[in-house]
Scaffold this motif. Structure first.
Motif, PDB file in Angstrom:
ATOM      1  N   GLU A   1      77.304  84.175  49.754  1.00  0.00           N
ATOM      2  CA  GLU A   1      76.748  83.653  51.007  1.00  0.00           C
ATOM      3  C   GLU A   1      77.147  82.195  51.200  1.00  0.00           C
ATOM      4  O   GLU A   1      77.484  81.771  52.310  1.00  0.00           O
ATOM      5  N   TRP A   2      77.091  81.424  50.130  1.00  0.00           N
ATOM      6  CA  TRP A   2      77.450  80.007  50.234  1.00  0.00           C
ATOM      7  C   TRP A   2      78.934  79.833  50.536  1.00  0.00           C
ATOM      8  O   TRP A   2      79.322  78.944  51.295  1.00  0.00           O
ATOM      9  N   MET A   3      79.784  80.675  49.923  1.00  0.00           N
ATOM     10  CA  MET A   3      81.204  80.622  50.241  1.00  0.00           C
ATOM     11  C   MET A   3      81.416  80.844  51.740  1.00  0.00           C
ATOM     12  O   MET A   3      82.154  80.111  52.396  1.00  0.00           O
ATOM     13  N   VAL A   4      80.759  81.878  52.283  1.00  0.00           N
ATOM     14  CA  VAL A   4      80.907  82.196  53.706  1.00  0.00           C
ATOM     15  C   VAL A   4      80.344  81.063  54.561  1.00  0.00           C
ATOM     16  O   VAL A   4      80.940  80.663  55.574  1.00  0.00           O
ATOM     17  N   GLY A   5      79.187  80.531  54.155  1.00  0.00           N
ATOM     18  CA  GLY A   5      78.568  79.443  54.920  1.00  0.00           C
ATOM     19  C   GLY A   5      79.435  78.205  54.970  1.00  0.00           C
ATOM     20  O   GLY A   5      79.569  77.565  56.036  1.00  0.00           O
ATOM     21  N   VAL A   6      80.046  77.842  53.849  1.00  0.00           N
ATOM     22  CA  VAL A   6      80.932  76.673  53.813  1.00  0.00           C
ATOM     23  C   VAL A   6      82.121  76.884  54.746  1.00  0.00           C
ATOM     24  O   VAL A   6      82.529  75.981  55.487  1.00  0.00           O
ATOM     25  N   ALA A   7      82.707  78.089  54.713  1.00  0.00           N
ATOM     26  CA  ALA A   7      83.844  78.375  55.589  1.00  0.00           C
ATOM     27  C   ALA A   7      83.422  78.286  57.060  1.00  0.00           C
ATOM     28  O   ALA A   7      84.152  77.736  57.901  1.00  0.00           O
ATOM     29  N   HIS A   8      82.241  78.832  57.400  1.00  0.00           N
ATOM     30  CA  HIS A   8      81.757  78.732  58.778  1.00  0.00           C
ATOM     31  C   HIS A   8      81.603  77.268  59.194  1.00  0.00           C
ATOM     32  O   HIS A   8      81.944  76.892  60.323  1.00  0.00           O
ATOM     33  N   HIS A   9      81.081  76.446  58.295  1.00  0.00           N
ATOM     34  CA  HIS A   9      80.924  75.020  58.625  1.00  0.00           C
ATOM     35  C   HIS A   9      82.273  74.375  58.917  1.00  0.00           C
ATOM     36  O   HIS A   9      82.422  73.635  59.901  1.00  0.00           O
TER      37      HIS A   9
ATOM     38  N   LEU B   1      75.246  72.321  54.251  1.00  0.00           N
ATOM     39  CA  LEU B   1      73.953  72.396  54.924  1.00  0.00           C
ATOM     40  C   LEU B   1      73.559  71.043  55.509  1.00  0.00           C
ATOM     41  O   LEU B   1      73.130  70.965  56.673  1.00  0.00           O
ATOM     42  N   ALA B   2      73.704  69.968  54.732  1.00  0.00           N
ATOM     43  CA  ALA B   2      73.326  68.636  55.214  1.00  0.00           C
ATOM     44  C   ALA B   2      74.130  68.264  56.458  1.00  0.00           C
ATOM     45  O   ALA B   2      73.576  67.776  57.460  1.00  0.00           O
ATOM     46  N   ARG B   3      75.412  68.522  56.421  1.00  0.00           N
ATOM     47  CA  ARG B   3      76.265  68.205  57.567  1.00  0.00           C
ATOM     48  C   ARG B   3      75.930  69.115  58.757  1.00  0.00           C
ATOM     49  O   ARG B   3      75.900  68.673  59.909  1.00  0.00           O
ATOM     50  N   GLY B   4      75.679  70.403  58.456  1.00  0.00           N
ATOM     51  CA  GLY B   4      75.337  71.327  59.524  1.00  0.00           C
ATOM     52  C   GLY B   4      74.035  70.956  60.211  1.00  0.00           C
ATOM     53  O   GLY B   4      73.887  71.137  61.430  1.00  0.00           O
ATOM     54  N   LEU B   5      73.084  70.412  59.452  1.00  0.00           N
ATOM     55  CA  LEU B   5      71.814  69.990  60.053  1.00  0.00           C
ATOM     56  C   LEU B   5      72.036  68.846  61.040  1.00  0.00           C
ATOM     57  O   LEU B   5      71.438  68.823  62.124  1.00  0.00           O
ATOM     58  N   TRP B   6      72.897  67.901  60.687  1.00  0.00           N
ATOM     59  CA  TRP B   6      73.176  66.815  61.649  1.00  0.00           C
ATOM     60  C   TRP B   6      73.882  67.365  62.884  1.00  0.00           C
ATOM     61  O   TRP B   6      73.529  67.037  64.020  1.00  0.00           O
TER      62      TRP B   6
END
Length: 944
Positions: free
Chosen positions: A649-657, A699-704
C-alpha cells in the motif's frame, strides 16, 4: 564562505595565508609577492570560495576603472596559479569552469573559526592496561610530541608494546580532544584498497563509495580529532599518502600511529620505542635489585598471573635477569617465556632458551633486526608445542581478527585433528598465551598479530595453506547461509548484525576463493551467502565488488537459479547506491524478478518489486513505479500477509504522490502514522531503506498539498523523529530530503535551514553523494526565498550537475523550477523560460507529476514578466485545472494568487475575488502559513 566581519584575520588554504585587509599573501609564513590585479582576483575568489564567479563579474570587480577583455583576465589567472605553485598545484586551487567562470576550490579556514564537533560519540578505545610496566616516560614523551607535531609514529619491533603505549596516550588525550579520539585497527585488514574505508568505519561513517577519501576529508577538515592508527606496517604503502594528505588538509587533526617502520611522510615525528630496561650483564644483583628493572617486573608479574602464590626467590633472580637479557627486553617475548614457567620452571625455561637460541642470540643486540629476535622467540615457543597443538596453531593463522570455537574446530579438522583433540589443543594454546580471548558478548579468540604472521609462515612451509584456506572459506560460506535460514531470510532484519566481527574473515575467504589458488565455485556460493550480510552492514561497495565477480563467474545459464537470484538482487541494490541509477540496476532487478517467478517465491518477488519501485522513482518514472506497486499488490494478496499488504500500500501511495494523485496518496499512506513492528519486513536488502518512513514523507507532503498545513508540519516532525530512532543513514537522509519541503512550503525558513544543514552534514558523513547534492539544491532554494539570488542560483546549478550525472532525476524538475524563478527575478526572462520549459519536457508519459501544477504556475509568472499576459493566463488556467484533478489545493491556491494579481492589475478585481475567496474558505488550519497570509492580503486589497 569566509566571514567578512574581520577581514584582516588570515584566510588559510594549503600552505597559504591571505590577509585581505592588508593585501598580503604568505606561504608557510613567508611573504609571497603577487601583482595587484592577481591579488584582487584571489581576494574576490576567496570571498566567494566554493562558488563559480562569472568572468564578467570578475572583470567588473577587478577592473572597475578600465575596460579590458578576457585575455587580461586569463593572463592574471595564470600569474596567480604560478604564484600558488606549479601549474598542476595552482590549477587545483583556482579552477576554470568552461563557459561560466573561475572558482577557488580549496577548503578555507579562518584563524578565529571554531572546528565543528562530531555529532556522535567517539569510537570506543581499547581498555588501557591495568598496570603498564616501564612505559610512563614513553607515554609522557609521545603525548608531548603529539601535541607539538600532530603526526607521531611509534616505531619498534613487533611485540615491544607499541599498541599499549598508543592506547595509554589516547586515553590521556580524551579530555584534550573532547572525547573525539578514534582507534583504527589495521591488524585485521588484508586488502589495502580498504584502508580509507576502514578509517571511515572506525569513525562510524557509512561507506557507499569506491573512493571514500574525499568524503573522509570533508568530515575531518572541520574537526579537532585524534586518530590512532594501529598495526600499520602491512598497509603502509597505501596508508602513508592518505595519512599525509589528511594531516595537511585537516588542520585540527592529529594522528598517532604504530608501525614497525616509519611512514616517511612530510610532517611525521618518529618516536622509536626502546626495549624494556633489563638487568645489566656481568653484575651480580640480588632479587630486590633485579626487580627494579621493568623487564624483570613484567616477567615476574606474568608468572604470578598464571601461578597463584608465586614469589621470586633469591636463587632464581639471576636466571630471571638472564632470560630478560636474552629476550632483549621485548615485551611479547618476555610474556611468552613467562607462560612456559608453569610447565618447565624458571631454570628449565632458561636452559631451553639457552640451548635453542645460543646461535641466534649471541652478540645479537646491534646486529640482528628486532623482527628476527621476536621470530626467534616465537619459534622457541612454537617448537615446544606437541604435534597436535602446533598443527592446530598453524591452522588458526588463517583467521583474520577474532574467531569462534566452532570456526577454529572447522579449520582444525581440516588438519586431520579429531574434534576432542582439537578442543583440548585450543584450551592448551589459550593457557600458554598463544591464543588470546577478545572481550565480547560471545566468546571470541584471536592470535596476536605477530604470532599469526609467524605460524602462517609455518603453514606455508608445511604445504597446508591451500587445504586450510579452503576449509576456512567453506566454513564461512555455510555459516552465513545458516544465519540467513535461521533469520527467515527476507522476513526479518538484524539477523547478521551480531556477527559483524566476522567481516575480516568473510573478506579473506572471498579474496582466497577468487584468487588463482582459490576455488571460484566456493567463491560464488560464498558471495551469494554473504550478499545479505554486506547489505545489512551497509557495506555497499563490497557487496557490489563481490556480487559482480560472482555473477561474472556463473555458468550461463546458472545451475543454481536461487543463487543467481540472490546475487542479482543484491547487485541491483549495491549498484543503485554506489554507481548511480544506471541501466545495470534495472537489468539486475528485472533478471532477479524473472528468476523469483520461476521459483514461485512470493517473498523474493515482493522484495525485487520493491527494489525496482525505488529505482523507478529515482529515475523519475513515476507511472512505471505505480505499475510496479500495483503488480506487487497481486503478489501480496497471494501471501495473505498483513505486513506485506501495508508495505505494498505504501509503495502504491508513494507512486500516487509522485504522479500527482494526492487524495489517493494520503489514503494509501495514512496507515504509516500507526507504528507497526512488522513494517520493515520488506526493507530493501535490510539496508535501512525503510518503507514506512518513505510512506510518512509522502503523507506529510500530501497533507500540505491537499490543504492541511498544520497536520503536514506535525507529520513531518513525526517522520524525522521516527527515522532518527531507526539509526539507518539512508532512512534518515530520505526523511530529511522530503520533509524539508513541508517547511519551505509553509514559509518556515528557520526550521527549513536547520534541516537542510543537517542533511548536508549527514550525507557528507555517510558518503551519500546524491543526497548531498539534494541538500545543496535545497540550500539554494532557501537562499532564493530569502532574496540572495546569486548564491541561490549557484547552489542550484551545482546540485543539478551532480543529480544529472548520477541519474537521480526525482528532484531535478523541482530544482529547475526554483532555478527558473531565480533567473526570472534577475530579469533573465529568456533563460528562465527556457529552463522551465525544459523541466516540463522532462516529465514522461502523461505529462503529469506532483510538481507539474507548480511548474506551470512559475511559467505563467515568467510570461507575465515578459509581457505575454494572454499566454500567461492560459497557462495559469491549465495549472488550476491540473491542481484540481490532483486534489492539490496547495498548488491551486498558489496559482490563484498569481492569476488574481494579474486580474487585479487589469481591473478584474471581482473575478479575482471570486477565484480566490472560495479557496481560502476551504482551509480550516494553517492560516498563518505563507501562502494563506499572501492570499488574505490580496483579498483585502481586492476588497478595498
Amino acid at each position: 564562505m569566509p566571514d567578512t566581519s574581520d577581514q584582516d584575520s588570515p584566510i588559510s588554504f594549503g600552505p597559504f595565508q591571505l590577509f585581505a585587509s592588508s593585501r598580503r599573501l604568505e606561504k608557510d609564513g613567508a611573504p609571497l609577492h603577487l601583482g595587484g590585479r592577481a591579488l584582487d582576483i584571489l581576494i574576490f575568489l576567496a570571498e566567494r570560495a566554493g562558488q563559480v564567479v562569472d568572468k564578467r563579474e570578475l572583470i567588473k570587480r577587478v577592473w572597475s576603472d578600465v575596460t579590458v577583455d578576457e585575455g587580461s583576465l586569463r593572463f592574471h589567472i595564470t600569474t596567480l596559479r604560478k604564484a600558488l605553485g606549479d601549474a598542476g598545484e595552482g590549477s587545483r586551487y583556482v579552477i576554470n569552469v568552461p563557459g561560466r567562470g573561475y572558482c577557488l576550490a580549496a577548503p578555507l579556514l579562518r584563524s578565529n573559526s571554531q572546528p565543528t564537533q562530531p555529532a556522535g560519540p567517539a569510537h570506543p578505545l581499547p581498555s588501557p592496561l591495568a598496570r603498564m610496566i616501564g612505559r610512563d616516560e614513553a607515554v609522557e614523551q609521545v603525548s608531548t610530541e603529539l601535541a607539538a607535531h600532530r603526526f607521531v609514529t611509534i616505531v619498534g619491533p613487533g611485540g615491544i608494546g607499541k599498541t599499549s603505549v598508543a592506547v595509554a596516550v589516547a586515553h590521556r588525550a580524551l579530555e584534550t580532544f573532547d572525547g573525539q579520539v578514534y582507534f583504527v585497527d589495521f591488524g585485521a585488514l588484508s586488502d589495502t584498497s580498504l584502508v580509507a574505508g576502514t578509517i571511515a568505519a572506525a569513525l562510524g561513517l557509512t561507506v557507499n563509495s569506491d573512493d571514500p577519501a574525499p568524503g573522509l576529508l570533508t568530515v575531518l577538515r572541520s574537526r579537532r580529532t585524534l586518530l590512532v592508527f594501529d598495526s600499520c606496517e602491512h598497509v603502509i604503502d597505501e596508508l602513508a599518502p592518505l595519512a599525509e594528505r589528511i594531516v595537511q588538509e585537516a588542520p585540527g587533526l592529529h594522528v598517532l600511529a604504530t608501525s614497525r617502520e616509519s611512514f616517511r611522510t612530510e610532517g611525521e615525528r618518529v618516536h622509536r620505542l626502546l626495549p624494556l630496561a633489563c638487568p645489566p650483564e656481568g653484575v651480580e644483583l640480588g632479587m630486590a635489585e633485579v626487580l627494579t628493572y621493568p623487564a624483570s617486573q613484567l616477567f615476574v608479574e606474568r608468572i604470578a598471573e598464571s601461578l597463584s602464590g608465586f614469589e621470586l626467590s633469591e636463587e632464581d633472580a639471576p636466571l630471571v635477569a638472564e632470560i630478560c637479557r636474552r629476550l632483549d627486553g621485548i615485551a611479547l617475548a618476555i610474556e611468552l617465556a613467562a607462560g612456559r614457567v608453569d610447565a618447565y620452571g624458571i631454570a628449565g625455561t632458561a636452559s631451553l632458551l639457552d640451548s635453542r637460541f645460543s646461535l641466534l642470540w649471541r652478540g645479537r643486540r646491534t646486529a640482528i633486526p628486532r623482527h628476527q629476535t621476536l621470530s626467534a622467540a616465537l619459534a622457541w615457543s612454537y617448537d615446544l608445542l606437541p604435534a597436535a597443538e602446533s598443527a592446530v596453531l598453524r591452522g588458526l593463522s588463517v583467521f583474520v581478527g577474532p574467531f569462534t570455537l566452532e570456526a577454529a574446530l572447522a579449520v582444525a579438522l581440516s588438519q586431520g585433528i579429531g574434534e576432542f583433540q582439537a578442543v583440548e589443543a585450543i584450551s592448551n594454546l589459550l593457557s600458554k598465551s598463544l591464543i588470546a580471548t577478545v572481550p565480547a558478548e560471545r566468546l571470541r579468540y584471536r592470535l596476536l598479530d605477530t604470532t599469526r604472521t609467524f605460524v602462517g609462515g609455518k603453514l606455508v612451509e608445511n604445504g597446508e595453506a591451500d587445504r586450510v584456506e579452503r576449509a576456512h572459506a567453506e566454513y564461512f560460506r555455510d555459516f552465513l547461509r545458516d544465519i540467513a535460514l535461521k533469520s527467515a531470510g527476507l522476513k526479518s532484519t538484524g539477523g547478521f548484525l551480531p556477527y559483524a566481527d566476522h567481516l575480516p574473515n568473510v573478506r579473506a575467504a572471498l579474496i582466497w576463493s577468487f584468487s588463482d589458488r582459490g576455488d571460484r565455485t566456493i567463491g560464488v556460493d560464498l558471495a551469494a551467502s554473504a550478499a545479505q550480510f554486506f547489505l545489512e552492514l551497509t557495506l555497499l561497495t563490497e557487496c557490489y565488488r563481490w556480487t559482480r565477480q560472482a555473477l561474472a563467474s556463473l555458468d550461463k545459464p546458472a545451475a543454481d537459479v536461487r543463487q543467481e537470484m540472490t546475487l542479482q538482487a543484491a547487485h541491483g541494490v549495491s549498484v543503485m547506491f554506489t554507481q548511480g541509477n544506471t541501466e545495470a540496476v534495472r537489468s539486475a532487478f528485472t533478471r532477479g524478478l524473472q528468476l523469483a517467478e520461476e521459483l514461485e517465491d512470493l517473498h523474493w518477488q515482493l522484495w525485487l518489486l520493491r527494489g525496482l519501485h525505488i529505482y523507478l522513482t529515482r529515475v523519475g518514472d513515476f507511472h512505471g513505479a505505480l505499475g510496479t506497486g500495483e503488480r506487487a499488490e497481486g503478489v501480496a494478496r497471494k501471501l495473505n500477509d498483513p505486513a506485506a499488504t501495508f508495505n505494498v500500500e505504501w509503495m502504491v501511495g508513494v507512486a500516487h504522490h509522485l504522479i500527482g494523485n494526492q487524495h489517493e496518496a494520503v489514503r494509501f499512506c495514512e496507515s504509516a502514522m500507526v507504528h507497526n513492528p512488522d513494517s520493515q519486513r520488506l526493507n530493501i536488502g535490510h539496508l535501512g531503506y525503510d518503507d514506512r518512513i518513505v510512506a510518512l514523507v509522502a503523507l506529510a507532503r500530501g497533507l500540505w498539498l491537499t490543504g492541511r498545513p498544520d497536520r503536514a508540519i506535525e507529520a513531518a516532525r513525526y517522520t524525522v523523529r521516527e527515522a532518527e530512532q531507526l539509526e539507518q543513514p539512508l532512512t534518515l537522509g530520505i526523511s530529511l530530503i522530503w520533509t524539508i519541503y513541508v517547511f519551505l512550503w509553509v514559509g518556515d525558513w528557520a526550521n527549513a535551514e536547520i534541516l537542510i544543514e543537517r542533511l548536508i552534514d549527514h550525507s557528507a558523513r555517510h558518503f551519500l553523494g546524491p543526497y548531498h547534492a539534494v541538500g545543496i539544491g535545497q540550500k539554494g532554494e532557501l537562499l532564493l526565498r530569502r532574496g540572495d539570488l546569486a548564491a541561490g542560483i549557484e547552489h542550484l546549478r551545482a546540485s543539478q550537475a551532480t543529480l544529472y550525472a548520477t541519474r537521480h532525476r526525482i528532484m531535478t524538475t523541482v530544482f529547475a523550477t526554483a532555478l527558473a524563478e531565480g533567473l526570472a527575478a534577475q530579469n533573465h526572462a529568456v533563460e528562465a523560460l527556457s529552463t522551465i520549459d525544459e523541466a516540463i519536457a522532462e516529465i514522461p508519459g502523461h505529462g503529469e507529476s506532483f510538481d507539474m501544477p507548480e511548474m506551470l504556475r512559475v511559467k505563467g509568472d515568467i510570461l507575465i514578466r515578459s509581457g505575454e499576459a494572454a499566454e500567461a493566463e492560459r497557462i495559469f488556467r491549465k495549472s488550476l485545472d491540473l491542481s484540481r484533478r490532483q486534489s492539490a489545493l496547495g498548488w491551486e491556491l498558489r496559482t490563484a494568487i498569481s492569476l488574481g494579481r494579474v486580474w487585479q492589475q487589469s481591473g478584474r478585481a471581482g473575478d479575482a475575488r471570486a477565484l480566490l475567496a472560495p479557496l481560502v474558505a476551504r482551509y480550516g488550519e494553517g492560516l498563518q502559513t505563507r501562502d494563506l497570509i499572501a492570499a488574505n492580503e490580496l483579498l483585502g486589497a481586492l476588497n478595498r
